[in-house]
Design a protein around this motif. Structure first.
Motif, PDB file in Angstrom:
ATOM      1  N   UNK A   1       6.361  60.107  47.478  1.00  0.00           N
ATOM      2  CA  UNK A   1       7.150  59.690  48.448  1.00  0.00           C
ATOM      3  C   UNK A   1       8.113  58.432  47.931  1.00  0.00           C
ATOM      4  N   UNK A   2       9.252  58.627  48.443  1.00  0.00           N
ATOM      5  CA  UNK A   2      10.087  57.718  48.014  1.00  0.00           C
ATOM      6  C   UNK A   2      10.113  56.415  48.516  1.00  0.00           C
ATOM      7  N   UNK A   3      10.124  55.450  47.558  1.00  0.00           N
ATOM      8  CA  UNK A   3       9.768  54.046  47.889  1.00  0.00           C
ATOM      9  C   UNK A   3      10.653  53.449  49.116  1.00  0.00           C
ATOM     10  N   UNK A   4      10.075  52.559  49.644  1.00  0.00           N
ATOM     11  CA  UNK A   4      10.665  52.325  51.036  1.00  0.00           C
ATOM     12  C   UNK A   4      11.142  50.560  50.876  1.00  0.00           C
ATOM     13  N   UNK A   5      12.202  50.314  51.972  1.00  0.00           N
ATOM     14  CA  UNK A   5      12.663  48.999  51.771  1.00  0.00           C
ATOM     15  C   UNK A   5      12.305  48.427  53.391  1.00  0.00           C
ATOM     16  N   UNK A   6      11.410  47.643  53.344  1.00  0.00           N
ATOM     17  CA  UNK A   6      11.146  47.120  54.730  1.00  0.00           C
ATOM     18  C   UNK A   6      11.501  45.351  54.732  1.00  0.00           C
ATOM     19  N   UNK A   7      12.204  45.005  55.811  1.00  0.00           N
ATOM     20  CA  UNK A   7      12.436  43.705  56.061  1.00  0.00           C
ATOM     21  C   UNK A   7      11.768  42.969  57.663  1.00  0.00           C
ATOM     22  N   UNK A   8      11.536  41.957  57.192  1.00  0.00           N
ATOM     23  CA  UNK A   8      10.854  41.168  58.490  1.00  0.00           C
ATOM     24  C   UNK A   8      11.920  39.997  58.833  1.00  0.00           C
ATOM     25  N   UNK A   9      12.445  40.060  60.243  1.00  0.00           N
ATOM     26  CA  UNK A   9      13.480  39.106  60.547  1.00  0.00           C
ATOM     27  C   UNK A   9      12.944  38.376  61.850  1.00  0.00           C
ATOM     28  N   UNK A  10      13.719  37.158  62.179  1.00  0.00           N
ATOM     29  CA  UNK A  10      13.404  36.253  63.620  1.00  0.00           C
ATOM     30  C   UNK A  10      13.829  34.990  63.001  1.00  0.00           C
ATOM     31  N   UNK A  11      13.659  34.158  64.207  1.00  0.00           N
ATOM     32  CA  UNK A  11      14.113  32.830  63.945  1.00  0.00           C
ATOM     33  C   UNK A  11      12.860  31.942  63.468  1.00  0.00           C
ATOM     34  N   UNK A  12      12.991  30.732  63.209  1.00  0.00           N
ATOM     35  CA  UNK A  12      11.917  30.020  62.895  1.00  0.00           C
ATOM     36  C   UNK A  12      10.691  30.117  63.673  1.00  0.00           C
ATOM     37  N   UNK A  13       9.675  30.066  63.239  1.00  0.00           N
ATOM     38  CA  UNK A  13       8.244  29.688  63.981  1.00  0.00           C
ATOM     39  C   UNK A  13       7.853  31.094  64.616  1.00  0.00           C
ATOM     40  N   UNK A  14       8.312  32.271  64.323  1.00  0.00           N
ATOM     41  CA  UNK A  14       7.926  33.443  64.915  1.00  0.00           C
ATOM     42  C   UNK A  14       6.820  34.121  64.192  1.00  0.00           C
ATOM     43  N   UNK A  15       6.119  33.616  62.986  1.00  0.00           N
ATOM     44  CA  UNK A  15       5.036  34.106  62.525  1.00  0.00           C
ATOM     45  C   UNK A  15       5.514  34.993  61.037  1.00  0.00           C
ATOM     46  N   UNK A  16       6.620  34.793  60.732  1.00  0.00           N
ATOM     47  CA  UNK A  16       6.963  35.774  59.410  1.00  0.00           C
ATOM     48  C   UNK A  16       6.158  35.788  58.229  1.00  0.00           C
ATOM     49  N   UNK A  17       5.780  34.569  57.919  1.00  0.00           N
ATOM     50  CA  UNK A  17       4.958  34.275  56.622  1.00  0.00           C
ATOM     51  C   UNK A  17       3.875  35.158  56.758  1.00  0.00           C
ATOM     52  N   UNK A  18       2.945  34.678  58.135  1.00  0.00           N
ATOM     53  CA  UNK A  18       1.782  35.406  58.484  1.00  0.00           C
ATOM     54  C   UNK A  18       1.813  36.902  58.252  1.00  0.00           C
ATOM     55  N   UNK A  95      11.345  39.022  53.389  1.00  0.00           N
ATOM     56  CA  UNK A  95      11.439  38.039  54.269  1.00  0.00           C
ATOM     57  C   UNK A  95      12.890  37.597  54.849  1.00  0.00           C
ATOM     58  N   UNK A  96      13.380  38.459  55.658  1.00  0.00           N
ATOM     59  CA  UNK A  96      15.021  38.374  56.141  1.00  0.00           C
ATOM     60  C   UNK A  96      16.127  38.937  55.056  1.00  0.00           C
ATOM     61  N   UNK A  97      16.800  39.444  55.579  1.00  0.00           N
ATOM     62  CA  UNK A  97      17.895  40.220  54.642  1.00  0.00           C
ATOM     63  C   UNK A  97      19.286  40.049  55.521  1.00  0.00           C
TER      64      UNK A  97
END
Length: 205
Positions: A1-18, A95-97
């Motif tokens: 399978x081709x490698x995938x590029x995934x991003x997580x977005x959102x304002x502060x405090x939405x739980x991105x790190x977790x 984490x963000x792009x």
């Protein structure tokens, strides 16, 4: 399978790190290697630019300078980490792009979208995430969570109206790119949020 590029977005405090760690686990469980990274930052030089944007207090950073710094860091990040990693067959989870640039520097800081689009075309040369998980929550909820983490950076010190504009821009982009961006209601319990993330990740995995 081709490698995938995934991003997580959102304002502060939405739980991105977790949830970044949760998504990493899903990818690993599916048998794929994954490189976790972040923006601004991701490489040694780009991390120095991150420090200017988030913590440089002895000299003001004009909105246009902030936009250019973001894309300078993104260029370093793409050429020195993201593209080589994807080409090696390893997935990338970031984490963000660039959606964050449209939201924060565009709607938040008032930079013209044409400028951002031009820089995006120059720097990314067509590269886009395969999937973007937008963790969405009311700005007052997010800021209350972020405020409990300790000292605030330049962005976290902004007023709630700033984050309302950022959130609106994120949601507009999600409606514009529904094949790539999915909105996850981050105001719910962590279990419910991660259940939704799993459903969307399974489609890609």
């Amino acid at each position: 399978m081709t490698a995938r590029f995934i991003t997580l977005e959102g304002i502060e405090g939405v739980g991105k790190s977790t949830n970044l760690e949760f998504v990493r686990g899903l990818i690993n469980e599916a048998g794929h290697q994954v490189q976790v990274t972040r923006e601004p930052g991701g490489t040694a030089m780009a991390e120095r630019l991150r420090d200017i944007v988030l913590h440089h207090d002895d000299e003001s950073v004009p909105a246009l300078a902030e936009l250019l710094i973001m894309f300078a860091g993104r260029c370093l990040h793409l050429e020195n980490l993201i593209r080589p990693v994807l080409e090696s067959g390893t997935w990338v989870l970031c984490d963000r792009f660039t959606d964050a640039t449209y939201a924060y520097q565009g709607e938040g800081r008032g930079q013209r979208l044409e400028r951002i689009e031009t820089l995006e075309a120059w720097v990314q040369d067509g590269l886009q995430p395969d999937l973007t998980l937008l963790l969405d929550a009311d700005p007052e909820v997010g800021l209350a969570r972020a405020g409990a983490r300790g000292e605030k950076d330049r962005f976290e010190r902004e007023q709630v109206e700033f984050f309302a504009r950022v959130r609106s821009a994120y949601l507009e982009r999600a409606s514009r790119y529904p094949d790539r961006m999915v909105v996850i209601d981050a105001g719910r319990s962590l279990e419910e949020v991660q259940s939704s993330i799993t459903i969307h990740m399974q489609k890609l995995l």
